[in-house]
Design a protein around this motif. Structure first.
Motif, mmCIF file in Angstrom:
data_model
loop_
_atom_site.group_PDB
_atom_site.id
_atom_site.type_symbol
_atom_site.label_atom_id
_atom_site.label_comp_id
_atom_site.label_asym_id
_atom_site.label_seq_id
_atom_site.Cartn_x
_atom_site.Cartn_y
_atom_site.Cartn_z
ATOM 1 N N ILE A 153 94.056 -27.864 -62.982
ATOM 2 C CA ILE A 153 92.646 -28.075 -62.630
ATOM 3 C C ILE A 153 92.193 -29.486 -62.998
ATOM 4 N N LEU A 154 92.568 -29.954 -64.183
ATOM 5 C CA LEU A 154 92.168 -31.291 -64.626
ATOM 6 C C LEU A 154 92.789 -32.387 -63.752
ATOM 7 N N LEU A 155 94.023 -32.165 -63.330
ATOM 8 C CA LEU A 155 94.699 -33.156 -62.481
ATOM 9 C C LEU A 155 94.164 -33.160 -61.045
ATOM 10 N N ASN A 156 93.442 -32.102 -60.691
ATOM 11 C CA ASN A 156 92.855 -32.008 -59.346
ATOM 12 C C ASN A 156 91.344 -31.782 -59.444
ATOM 13 N N LEU A 157 90.729 -32.413 -60.440
ATOM 14 C CA LEU A 157 89.316 -32.176 -60.752
ATOM 15 C C LEU A 157 88.392 -32.487 -59.577
ATOM 16 N N ASN A 158 88.765 -33.451 -58.764
ATOM 17 C CA ASN A 158 87.921 -33.839 -57.627
ATOM 18 C C ASN A 158 87.810 -32.736 -56.577
ATOM 19 N N PRO B 164 84.725 -28.820 -57.034
ATOM 20 C CA PRO B 164 83.457 -28.449 -56.374
ATOM 21 C C PRO B 164 83.658 -27.821 -54.998
ATOM 22 N N SER B 165 84.540 -28.398 -54.185
ATOM 23 C CA SER B 165 84.758 -27.859 -52.837
ATOM 24 C C SER B 165 85.454 -26.501 -52.885
ATOM 25 N N VAL B 166 86.300 -26.273 -53.905
ATOM 26 C CA VAL B 166 86.970 -24.976 -54.051
ATOM 27 C C VAL B 166 85.951 -23.887 -54.371
ATOM 28 N N PHE B 167 85.041 -24.181 -55.299
ATOM 29 C CA PHE B 167 83.996 -23.195 -55.629
ATOM 30 C C PHE B 167 83.096 -22.928 -54.427
ATOM 31 N N CYS C 283 93.063 -25.445 -55.866
ATOM 32 C CA CYS C 283 92.902 -26.861 -56.233
ATOM 33 C C CYS C 283 94.169 -27.676 -56.003
ATOM 34 N N SER C 284 95.315 -27.027 -56.122
ATOM 35 C CA SER C 284 96.587 -27.759 -56.039
ATOM 36 C C SER C 284 96.892 -28.260 -54.635
ATOM 37 N N GLY C 285 96.247 -27.657 -53.630
ATOM 38 C CA GLY C 285 96.503 -28.067 -52.253
ATOM 39 C C GLY C 285 97.735 -27.431 -51.649
ATOM 40 N N THR C 286 98.350 -26.485 -52.362
ATOM 41 C CA THR C 286 99.525 -25.798 -51.812
ATOM 42 C C THR C 286 99.125 -25.011 -50.569
ATOM 43 N N ALA D 148 101.385 -12.336 -49.593
ATOM 44 C CA ALA D 148 101.856 -13.349 -50.538
ATOM 45 C C ALA D 148 101.858 -12.761 -51.937
ATOM 46 N N GLY D 149 102.615 -13.376 -52.822
ATOM 47 C CA GLY D 149 102.707 -12.878 -54.193
ATOM 48 C C GLY D 149 102.833 -14.021 -55.178
ATOM 49 N N ALA D 150 103.646 -13.791 -56.209
ATOM 50 C CA ALA D 150 103.777 -14.758 -57.295
ATOM 51 C C ALA D 150 104.258 -16.123 -56.810
ATOM 52 N N GLU D 151 105.039 -16.151 -55.721
ATOM 53 C CA GLU D 151 105.579 -17.436 -55.251
ATOM 54 C C GLU D 151 104.474 -18.409 -54.845
ATOM 55 N N LEU D 152 103.319 -17.876 -54.396
ATOM 56 C CA LEU D 152 102.200 -18.748 -54.023
ATOM 57 C C LEU D 152 101.601 -19.409 -55.267
ATOM 58 N N THR D 153 101.474 -18.640 -56.342
ATOM 59 C CA THR D 153 100.965 -19.201 -57.600
ATOM 60 C C THR D 153 101.948 -20.222 -58.175
ATOM 61 N N ILE D 154 103.230 -19.883 -58.146
ATOM 62 C CA ILE D 154 104.261 -20.812 -58.638
ATOM 63 C C ILE D 154 104.214 -22.117 -57.843
ATOM 64 N N SER D 155 104.010 -21.991 -56.539
ATOM 65 C CA SER D 155 103.920 -23.171 -55.675
ATOM 66 C C SER D 155 102.747 -24.056 -56.070
ATOM 67 N N GLY D 156 101.642 -23.417 -56.517
ATOM 68 C CA GLY D 156 100.481 -24.178 -56.980
ATOM 69 C C GLY D 156 100.821 -25.028 -58.197
ATOM 70 N N PHE D 157 101.626 -24.479 -59.091
ATOM 71 C CA PHE D 157 102.044 -25.225 -60.286
ATOM 72 C C PHE D 157 103.040 -26.331 -59.931
ATOM 73 N N THR D 158 104.061 -25.985 -59.139
ATOM 74 C CA THR D 158 105.115 -26.966 -58.836
ATOM 75 C C THR D 158 104.605 -28.111 -57.968
ATOM 76 N N SER D 159 103.629 -27.839 -57.084
ATOM 77 C CA SER D 159 103.088 -28.913 -56.245
ATOM 78 C C SER D 159 102.289 -29.918 -57.067
ATOM 79 N N THR D 160 101.833 -29.493 -58.258
ATOM 80 C CA THR D 160 101.087 -30.392 -59.141
ATOM 81 C C THR D 160 101.996 -31.079 -60.147
ATOM 82 N N TYR D 161 102.848 -30.296 -60.810
ATOM 83 C CA TYR D 161 103.688 -30.819 -61.887
ATOM 84 C C TYR D 161 105.079 -31.259 -61.429
ATOM 85 N N GLY D 162 105.556 -30.657 -60.336
ATOM 86 C CA GLY D 162 106.939 -30.868 -59.930
ATOM 87 C C GLY D 162 107.787 -29.645 -60.264
ATOM 88 N N ASN D 163 109.018 -29.620 -59.799
ATOM 89 C CA ASN D 163 109.881 -28.445 -59.959
ATOM 90 C C ASN D 163 110.198 -28.088 -61.404
#
Length: 465
Positions: free
Chosen positions: A244-249, A252-255, A338-341, A349-364
């Motif tokens: 969230i902090l890395l995609n803070l901008n 507002p649009s997500v909410f 927020c991650s843009g995944t 969809a399941g856990a893989e969508l959430t994991i994708s949100g993390f990996t698209s921000t931090y990397g694999n």
């Protein structure tokens, strides 16, 4: 055969989670809120102060009981699970971002519903032949409504036994295998051809671990959950806040999309999800899958607490729903949105969508940490629901049925590791709805008892707080 099961389940699911169910779940939560003068809002600061204070108070429980902290950790172990990760992801994919808004609404009322369940469970509990404290919906129906309602208690227990295999076990194991395989594939430690073998091995390992914990009794369950729950929640919250902090901008649009999508899903999902009711249905049903408010299951763990004050333990119900849905489910939604995944709206969809949100921000590299967190979430849920199932089968068939049930419950992990995710989630959602019906009837009929207990509590020691 599979098509027939899907058709039957779809018909039952659509009926259970149709308009009448939405009215009943939200209606009972609203009715209890009115009877207690919106206790979950009026006394929210007191509830947080009371629960947090007891979390850090170390003491031993008497024989056959858990400490209040162990009880809340066991209940949180069952609620803070894949409903928070895979369930939220599925709700967003099928119902759009607006489903998150309806999760919040169901949680606001669910806090009072769960408070009532926990209070009644502690007030009407019993002690079994092994000297353990036992309670839950079947006991507050039996002891609170009288012998003419025992059929309702038996119905809850029956649905409870059937529910735990899917909701508490199979869907959780499926999420564990998804998390582990995603991490292994990202690091090229296995290839696609080896996934089925990996699933089987994971299923067998989980089955052994679950049996080891559950067969150790209520105290072992309490000791495992009090260590596992804080650890897993901390890892997940820190990783989520980082996204969230890395995609803070984008926040507002997500909410804005969450609020707009609640009433006009098509405007957010590009027309793929166009039904207001579908968004509401997925939000409420997955919210209940996550926080269990209305199911009555969490109260089974709380009935084991070594406490003489039902209302004071009841405040943990408010704390749980707030932590589970308002905090952790919202964090999951923000990670995804927020991650843009890419979100395939209208698709399962399941856990893989959430994991994708993390990996698209931090990397694999972060997939190993998300895999650990997901495994902890899911495993703790399996343990918590194992206790629920054991209590339900004990009510129906007495003490001799507990160990065979626990063995069978453990072995279901092997099936869950290789089963179809879409059908599994749908079946679990259906049984959740069936389980809620007897409990909601009991809560409505016992609402006067809840109001009386609350009044008595604040007329004595609670009055000054």
């Amino acid at each position: 055969m599979l098509q027939t099961i899907e058709a039957v389940n779809s018909a039952v699911n659509n009926f259970i989670w149709g308009v009448p169910a939405m009215i009943c779940i939200i209606g009972v939560g609203l009715y209890l809120s009115i009877r207690t003068r919106f206790l979950q809002i009026r006394k929210f600061p007191y509830a947080i102060k009371t629960t947090i204070g007891r979390v850090f108070r170390k003491r031993e429980a008497s024989d056959g009981a858990m400490t209040p902290f162990q009880a809340v950790c066991t209940a949180l172990a069952a609620t803070v699970g894949t409903g928070n990760i895979a369930g939220v992801a599925g709700a967003i994919a099928i119902g759009g971002p607006g489903a998150v808004f309806w999760m919040w609404i169901s949680a606001a009322l669910g806090m009072c519903t769960k408070f009532s369940e926990v209070t009644l469970a502690v007030h009407f509990r019993e002690t079994n032949a092994r000297g353990e404290l036992i309670g839950g919906p079947m006991y507050y129906i039996k002891n609170g409504l009288g012998k003419n309602w025992r059929w309702l208690a038996a119905l809850f227990s029956l649905f409870g036994v059937l529910t735990v295999f899917g909701t508490g076990n199979a869907t959780q194991v499926n999420t564990i295998t998804t998390a582990i395989n995603s991490a292994l594939l990202n690091y090229h430690l296995i290839n696609e051809d080896a996934v089925s073998t990996s699933n089987l091995i994971i299923g067998i390992i989980i089955a052994i671990l679950v049996a080891t914990v559950l067969l150790g009794g209520v105290k072992r369950i309490g000791r495992v959950t009090e260590k596992l729950v804080p650890f897993m929640a901390l890892i997940y919250i820190v990783l989520s806040l980082g996204v969230i902090l890395l995609n803070l901008n984008r926040v507002p649009s997500v909410f804005a999309s969450i609020v707009e999508g609640a009433f006009s899903p098509a405007s957010v999902t590009g027309g793929v999800v166009g039904s207001f009711f579908l968004s509401m249905k997925k939000g409420v049903s997955r919210g209940i899958f996550s926080n269990e408010a209305g199911l009555g299951t969490g109260s089974i763990a709380h009935a084991c607490a070594d406490t003489k004050k039902p209302v004071k333990q009841g405040f943990f119900g408010i704390f749980e729903v707030f932590t589970d849905t308002i905090v952790i489910c919202t964090l999951t939604a923000l990670v995804i949105l927020c991650s843009g995944t890419p979100v395939g709206y209208g698709e399962a969809a399941g856990a893989e969508l959430t994991i994708s949100g993390f990996t698209s921000t931090y990397g694999n590299w972060v997939s190993i940490f998300t895999a650990i967190a997901l495994c902890c979430f899911a495993f703790s849920t399996i343990i918590g629901w194992g206790l629920y199932g054991a209590r339900c089968i004990e009510y129906l068939l007495k003490e001799k049925s507990i160990k065979p049930f626990m063995v069978a419950y453990s072995l279901v992990a092997i099936i869950g590791a290789t089963a179809d995710l879409g059908l599994m989630w749908s079946v679990a959602e259906t049984f959740n709805g069936l389980m809620a019906i007897p409990n909601l009837i009991a809560l409505f009929l016992l609402s006067g008892t809840v109001a009386r207990l609350v009044k008595q509590y604040f007329e004595t020691e609670g009055k000054t707080n």
